[in-house]
Every structure is written in structure tokens, then in C-alpha cells.
Design a protein around this motif. Structure first.
Motif, short mmCIF file in Angstrom:
data_model
loop_
_atom_site.label_atom_id
_atom_site.label_comp_id
_atom_site.label_asym_id
_atom_site.label_seq_id
_atom_site.Cartn_x
_atom_site.Cartn_y
_atom_site.Cartn_z
N GLU A 127 -15.84 31.90 53.65
CA GLU A 127 -15.78 33.58 52.04
C GLU A 127 -14.70 33.21 51.55
OE1 GLU A 127 -15.63 37.68 54.05
OE2 GLU A 127 -17.09 37.38 55.31
N SER A 128 -14.07 32.82 52.32
CA SER A 128 -13.06 31.90 50.80
C SER A 128 -13.47 30.97 50.16
CB SER A 128 -12.05 31.18 51.60
OG SER A 128 -12.08 30.15 52.36
N LYS A 129 -14.23 30.22 49.98
CA LYS A 129 -15.29 29.61 49.41
C LYS A 129 -16.09 29.83 48.53
CE LYS A 129 -16.39 25.39 47.17
NZ LYS A 129 -15.62 24.06 46.62
N VAL A 130 -17.10 31.04 48.98
CA VAL A 130 -17.53 31.90 48.36
C VAL A 130 -16.83 32.29 47.04
CG1 VAL A 130 -18.97 33.40 48.02
CG2 VAL A 130 -19.07 31.87 49.79
N ALA A 131 -15.70 32.88 47.77
CA ALA A 131 -14.67 33.77 46.39
C ALA A 131 -13.91 32.67 45.68
CB ALA A 131 -13.58 34.31 46.74
N SER A 132 -13.41 31.36 45.88
CA SER A 132 -13.53 30.30 44.65
C SER A 132 -14.27 30.65 44.28
CB SER A 132 -12.51 30.10 46.17
OG SER A 132 -13.31 28.91 46.49
N MET A 133 -15.23 30.13 44.32
CA MET A 133 -16.31 30.16 43.50
C MET A 133 -16.50 30.70 42.39
SD MET A 133 -18.27 26.14 44.25
CE MET A 133 -19.81 26.69 43.55
N LEU A 134 -16.18 31.89 42.81
CA LEU A 134 -16.63 33.08 41.66
C LEU A 134 -14.99 33.46 41.50
CD1 LEU A 134 -18.83 35.23 43.75
CD2 LEU A 134 -19.34 34.22 41.70
N SER A 135 -14.16 32.44 40.65
CA SER A 135 -12.84 32.79 39.81
C SER A 135 -12.93 32.87 38.89
CB SER A 135 -11.66 31.57 40.56
OG SER A 135 -12.51 30.30 40.69
N GLY A 136 -12.65 33.43 38.23
CA GLY A 136 -13.08 33.19 36.39
C GLY A 136 -13.56 34.39 35.78
N ARG A 137 -14.43 34.87 37.16
CA ARG A 137 -15.47 36.22 36.89
C ARG A 137 -16.80 35.91 36.11
NH1 ARG A 137 -14.41 40.88 39.43
NH2 ARG A 137 -16.54 42.26 38.49
N PRO A 138 -17.22 34.64 36.48
CA PRO A 138 -18.34 34.30 35.43
C PRO A 138 -19.51 35.10 35.91
CG PRO A 138 -18.06 33.54 38.08
CD PRO A 138 -17.01 33.95 37.93
N ILE A 139 -21.01 35.16 35.49
CA ILE A 139 -22.05 35.51 35.30
C ILE A 139 -22.04 35.00 36.21
CG2 ILE A 139 -23.15 34.36 34.14
CD1 ILE A 139 -24.72 37.26 33.09
N ILE A 140 -23.74 36.00 37.18
CA ILE A 140 -24.20 35.00 37.84
C ILE A 140 -25.77 35.07 38.14
CG2 ILE A 140 -25.15 35.16 40.90
CD1 ILE A 140 -22.22 37.16 42.02
N VAL A 141 -26.53 34.31 38.29
CA VAL A 141 -27.71 34.08 37.53
C VAL A 141 -28.20 33.35 38.57
CG1 VAL A 141 -28.95 32.35 36.36
CG2 VAL A 141 -27.33 32.89 34.87
N ALA A 142 -29.85 34.76 38.74
CA ALA A 142 -30.43 34.12 39.91
C ALA A 142 -32.08 34.55 39.45
CB ALA A 142 -30.01 35.09 41.36
N HIS A 143 -32.89 33.48 39.74
CA HIS A 143 -34.34 33.34 39.98
C HIS A 143 -34.86 34.67 40.59
CE1 HIS A 143 -37.55 31.96 36.96
NE2 HIS A 143 -38.44 32.55 38.30
N ASN A 144 -35.10 35.75 40.14
CA ASN A 144 -34.89 36.99 40.85
C ASN A 144 -34.16 37.61 41.38
OD1 ASN A 144 -36.12 39.61 42.07
ND2 ASN A 144 -37.80 38.35 43.36
N ALA A 145 -32.76 38.28 40.62
CA ALA A 145 -31.52 38.49 40.52
C ALA A 145 -32.54 39.88 41.61
CB ALA A 145 -31.06 38.91 39.73
N ALA A 146 -33.36 41.01 41.64
CA ALA A 146 -33.43 41.57 42.29
C ALA A 146 -33.90 42.04 43.99
CB ALA A 146 -34.23 42.44 41.86
N PHE A 147 -33.68 40.30 44.10
CA PHE A 147 -34.35 39.84 45.56
C PHE A 147 -32.55 39.59 46.27
CE2 PHE A 147 -34.36 36.11 48.82
CZ PHE A 147 -35.46 38.03 49.90
#
Length: 299
Positions: A127-147
Motif C-alpha cells: 500500500e505504501s508503494k502504491v501511494a508513493s506511485m500516486l504522489s503529486g496526484r497524477p491522473i490515472i489512465v486505464a483502458h476500460n476505467a469503468a472496470f
């Protein structure tokens, strides 16, 4: 069975009839071991331009129901992009890990992903690594974000307020000459292949697609920043479902309601008037959606 090697024995045929063959090349970003060379520059930055970050994210799961099924693999790739030019500049870091769902992985999922019970046993997402990847509040891109978003938000509730964009729904692929929207097809139709249905690799395949189709990435970011309006036909009777379908409504299996997304408040109000002409639509509602609320699921 798919061809898993290049047919060298057919070189003479290819030379004689080049118009009858198409060549596919492995996406360079998905060559094993390339992650050791991160960061990788894709385009040179320009002095003074606005620089933002995007996380490309993909999940492999035990099924399709976020309320019941669980993540078995999470892939995240952090990138830098030019907000002014809407192009990717670099691939900076990645995170890829299995998670033990504490239940048997269905056979059809194992066959699709090649992820077995033995591979995930004892593994847990950091969880700490996942949170650190999201530091600075980047936009998250997924190919089918609804899933992917409902699974991610359920697993990481403290990280559920980020902005999301969808390279599946947020890009008009028809305008870019593509008749399909599956990630494999979009890459293959442009001459590239990869080993699909593994989270980290799917992230890299999406990044490559956004790199070779900069117009698609620009469209993705611009559409993510727009508001849209979701009109939900709450309480609609069964006998009006065909009329709803004709007007572009889709059925939400979680909410058990029909809905349609429109681009302006005026269009949303027109939809309310349409619903009122069909049935007692006093419970119909309009929800404003932004990148922070779009693709959220109920579980």
C-alpha cells in the motif's frame, strides 16, 4: 492457434507477394528487462511548458464483479507528459505485484491471464508503494476505467479520490480510423503485438499506443477534463426499455437502472423531458461527472 514465431520459411512468398502480408512487431516497451532502463525518454521536453504526470494502471482479477471478486495483479506505470502539447515525455517508474485473493482463481481466469494459485500465494500489494506511485496526484489512465476503478477504489479506499481517464471510452477511435476499441486490436491494426492480459504489460501497451497516436492521447486528456452529465432513468418500467435503447440508454447492472451520458446540461434537461414523456419520471436524476467522479462504481 496463433502464430508464435515469424515464418522464416515463407520469406520467398513474402518477397513475391508483399501486398498479401502484414508484419507485426513486438511493442518495444514490452521486451522483457526493459524496465531496468527506466526512466526512458519518449519525447524531449520544451523549456517553460507545463509538466504533469499520468499513471497507467491495469488490474487482473478473479472475475468481473468488484463487489465480490478481487485483484490478483496490479500494474502501474508512472509517466510524465506535456500538458501544453498533450504528448508523453517519459516513462519514469513502475509497480507490478500479485495479490493472494485467499480463494481459488477460477480456471477461466487462469487460462486467460496465465496467473495461477501458486503464483499469487502469499503475495500482497504494498500500500505504501502504491501511494508513493500516486504522489503529486497524477491522473490515472486505464483502458476500460469503468472496470479497473471500482476494483482499485475498493482495495485502496484512501486513494479513491483521484482523477481518472479512460483510453477505451475517452477517445473517439472511429475518427482515428479504428473500427474496434480493444487494446490488442488497436495495437495490432497499427503493426504491433504484445503478450496481453498481464497487468504491467497491458499498461505498457497502452502507453505505446498513446505514444504512436499522439492525437489519441490529446483527445484522452481533453475529454477527461470536461464535465459530462449522466441521466439515470430511475424507476423506469420494463415496457419502455426498447425506447430507452433507441435513445442510447444503457443498463447499469449494479444500479439496476437505465442511463445515458450527455455533454451539456441542456442535453441532460432534454433527456429528462424525454423520460417524462415515457413514464412518471419524477425520480429520474442528473449527476454531474468529472475526472474525479467518473467511472466510480458501487460495491
Amino acid at each position: 492457434m496463433a502464430q508464435d514465431r515469424f515464418p522464416l520459411e515463407r520469406i520467398d512468398d513474402i518477397r513475391q507477394r508483399p501486398g498479401d502480408f502484414r508484419l507485426l512487431e513486438r511493442i518495444p516497451l514490452t521486451i522483457p528487462g526493459l524496465e531496468s532502463k527506466f526512466p526512458i525518454q519518449l519525447n524531449a521536453p520544451v523549456e517553460g511548458e507545463k509538466i504533469h504526470h499520468a499513471i497507467f494502471l491495469d488490474t487482473e482479477t478473479t472475475g468481473i464483479k468488484a463487489g465480490y471478486d478481487r485483484i490478483i495483479e496490479l500494474g502501474m506505470v508512472r509517466t510524465t507528459y506535456s500538458f501544453d502539447r498533450k504528448i508523453l515525455l517519459s516513462i519514469d517508474d513502475y509497480y507490478d505485484e500479485f495479490e493472494d485473493p485467499e480463494r481459488k482463481i477460477p480456471l477461466e481466469i487462469q487460462e486467460l491471464t496465465h496467473i495461477t494459485d501458486e503464483m499469487v500465494a502469499g503475495h500482497h500489494l504494498d500500500e505504501s508503494k502504491v501511494a508513493s506511485m500516486l504522489s503529486g496526484r497524477p491522473i490515472i489512465v486505464a483502458h476500460n476505467a469503468a472496470f479497473d476503478r471500482p476494483f482499485f477504489d475498493k482495495r485502496f479506499p484512501s486513494l479513491s479520490e483521484f482523477s481518472w481517464a479512460c483510453s477505451y471510452k475517452g477517445i473517439n477511435w472511429d475518427v482515428l480510423g479504428s473500427s474496434g476499441t480493444k487494446l490488442e486490436y488497436l495495437n495490432m491494426s497499427r503493426g504491433w503485438f504484445y503478450d496481453a492480459h498481464r497487468a504491467y504489460v497491458d499498461c505498457l501497451a497502452t502507453i505505446w499506443l498513446m505514444h504512436i497516436e499522439p492525437q489519441a492521447f490529446s483527445m484522452l486528456i481533453e475529454n477527461a477534463l470536461k464535465k459530462n452529465y449522466r441521466v439515470t432513468a430511475v424507476g423506469s418500467p420494463f415496457d419502455v426499455k426498447d425506447r430507452l435503447k433507441e435513445h442510447g440508454y444503457r443498463f447499469d447492472s449494479n444500479e439496476k437502472n437505465w442511463y445515458v451520458n450527455v455533454g451539456t446540461e441542456q442535453e441532460a434537461q432534454k433527456q429528462i423531458s424525454f423520460l417524462q414523456g415515457l413514464y412518471d419520471a419524477s425520480c429520474a436524476r442528473i449527476d454531474v461527472q468529472t475526472a474525479r467522479t467518473r467511472f466510480k462504481g458501487k460495491f
